[in-house]
Design a protein around this motif. Structure first.
Motif, PDB file in Angstrom:
ATOM      1  N   GLU A   2      30.885  46.618  -4.469  1.00 24.55           N
ATOM      2  CA  GLU A   2      29.664  47.058  -5.133  1.00 24.55           C
ATOM      3  C   GLU A   2      28.577  47.311  -4.103  1.00 24.55           C
ATOM      4  N   GLN A  52      31.674  51.642 -11.815  1.00 24.44           N
ATOM      5  CA  GLN A  52      30.754  50.511 -11.781  1.00 24.44           C
ATOM      6  C   GLN A  52      29.579  50.767 -12.714  1.00 24.44           C
ATOM      7  N   TYR A  91      25.480  49.561 -13.311  1.00 25.26           N
ATOM      8  CA  TYR A  91      24.310  48.949 -12.698  1.00 25.26           C
ATOM      9  C   TYR A  91      23.168  48.908 -13.705  1.00 25.26           C
ATOM     10  N   ARG A  92      22.276  47.967 -13.477  1.00 28.67           N
ATOM     11  CA  ARG A  92      21.041  47.884 -14.256  1.00 28.67           C
ATOM     12  C   ARG A  92      19.882  48.197 -13.318  1.00 28.67           C
ATOM     13  N   GLN A  93      18.916  48.990 -13.815  1.00 31.85           N
ATOM     14  CA  GLN A  93      17.744  49.275 -13.014  1.00 31.85           C
ATOM     15  C   GLN A  93      16.481  49.056 -13.845  1.00 31.85           C
ATOM     16  N   PRO A 116      18.624  49.558  -8.223  1.00 32.00           N
ATOM     17  CA  PRO A 116      19.688  49.158  -9.158  1.00 32.00           C
ATOM     18  C   PRO A 116      20.350  47.852  -8.740  1.00 32.00           C
ATOM     19  N   VAL A 117      20.817  47.117  -9.742  1.00 31.92           N
ATOM     20  CA  VAL A 117      21.523  45.860  -9.507  1.00 31.92           C
ATOM     21  C   VAL A 117      22.902  45.954 -10.134  1.00 31.92           C
ATOM     22  N   PHE A 118      23.923  45.631  -9.375  1.00 28.42           N
ATOM     23  CA  PHE A 118      25.306  45.710  -9.828  1.00 28.42           C
ATOM     24  C   PHE A 118      25.574  44.739 -10.977  1.00 28.42           C
ATOM     25  N   TYR A 128      20.442  51.791 -17.527  1.00 31.84           N
ATOM     26  CA  TYR A 128      21.794  51.427 -17.101  1.00 31.84           C
ATOM     27  C   TYR A 128      22.483  52.656 -16.522  1.00 31.84           C
TER      28      TYR A 128
END
Lengths: 114, 112
Positions: free
Chosen positions: A102, B34, B36-38, B44-46, B88
């Motif tokens: 990731e 994948q 991610y959240r932003q 962004p965060v995985f 997302y």
């Protein structure tokens, strides 16, 4: 706690200036990336690097260059800033292969070119 | 040409309901996908990764499905909360490449 740190959160530069955006990661990752993010256009890859002194063009490299002299540091350079380079710039890093691939992102640099 | 499509319209749901977000892609052969959240003004965060040979992945209230025949991934948040409100993003990595290509994201708004 793993980290990708970008040198500035906000930056205002004048047209024609040379601009340096710095990014440092503490995870010993091989890969590092620079994206820009604009409303309606999403994240677009500018350049990436998979090793020290190596660099590859992404989707929108024009007007940018990069430098990776050390594994932990990846710099984005705007040779002569223009107003159309006003954007949010995001640096990321990741491992190569394996299970944990990731991307870890920095907090972003909002660059305004006036 | 290669495309990753996420619904550009925001998804509004009531707290407690299940949110379902869609990611469709064309002309990719992804090794994995994948999510991610932003949050506004942040990177962004995985959240989750699902491989091409996996049908479903779960993590707490999150569930991701991956259908390589339909070329689609669904992202579910069960028992949604206002704190889940964010954008997302889905991202693909093609086999043999290190780079991720991101969709434009879908904004989720969870109302109390």
């Amino acid at each position: 706690d793993v980290k990708v740190t970008q040198s500035s959160r906000y930056l205002v530069k004048r047209t024609g200036e040379k601009v340096f955006l710095e990014c440092v990661q503490d995870m010993d990752h091989e890969n590092m990336f620079w994206y820009r993010q604009d409303p309606g256009l999403g994240l677009r890859l500018i350049y990436f690097s998979y090793d020290v002194k190596m660099k590859e063009k992404g989707d929108i490299p024009e007007g940018y260059s990069v430098s990776r002299e050390k594994k932990e540091r990846f710099s984005l350079i705007l040779e002569s800033a223009s107003t159309n380079q006003t954007s949010m710039y995001l640096c990321a890093s990741s491992r190569t292969g394996g299970l944990n691939t990731e991307a870890f992102f920095g907090q972003g640099t909002r660059l305004t070119v006036v | 040409s290669q495309k990753i499509e996420q619904n550009s319209e925001a998804l509004n749901i009531q707290e407690g309901k299940t949110a379902t977000l869609t990611c469709n892609y064309t002309n990719y052969s992804p090794a994995y996908l994948q999510w991610y959240r932003q949050d506004p003004g942040r990177g962004p965060v995985f959240l989750l990764l699902i491989r091409e040979n996996e049908k479903e992945k779960r993590k707490e209230r999150l569930k991701v499905t991956f259908d390589t025949t339909l070329k689609q991934s669904l992202f579910h948040i069960t028992a949604s909360q206002p704190a889940d409100s964010a954008t997302y993003l889905c991202a693909l990595r093609n086999s043999g490449y290190s780079t991720l290509t991101f969709g434009k994201g879908t904004m989720l708004l969870v109302s109390p």
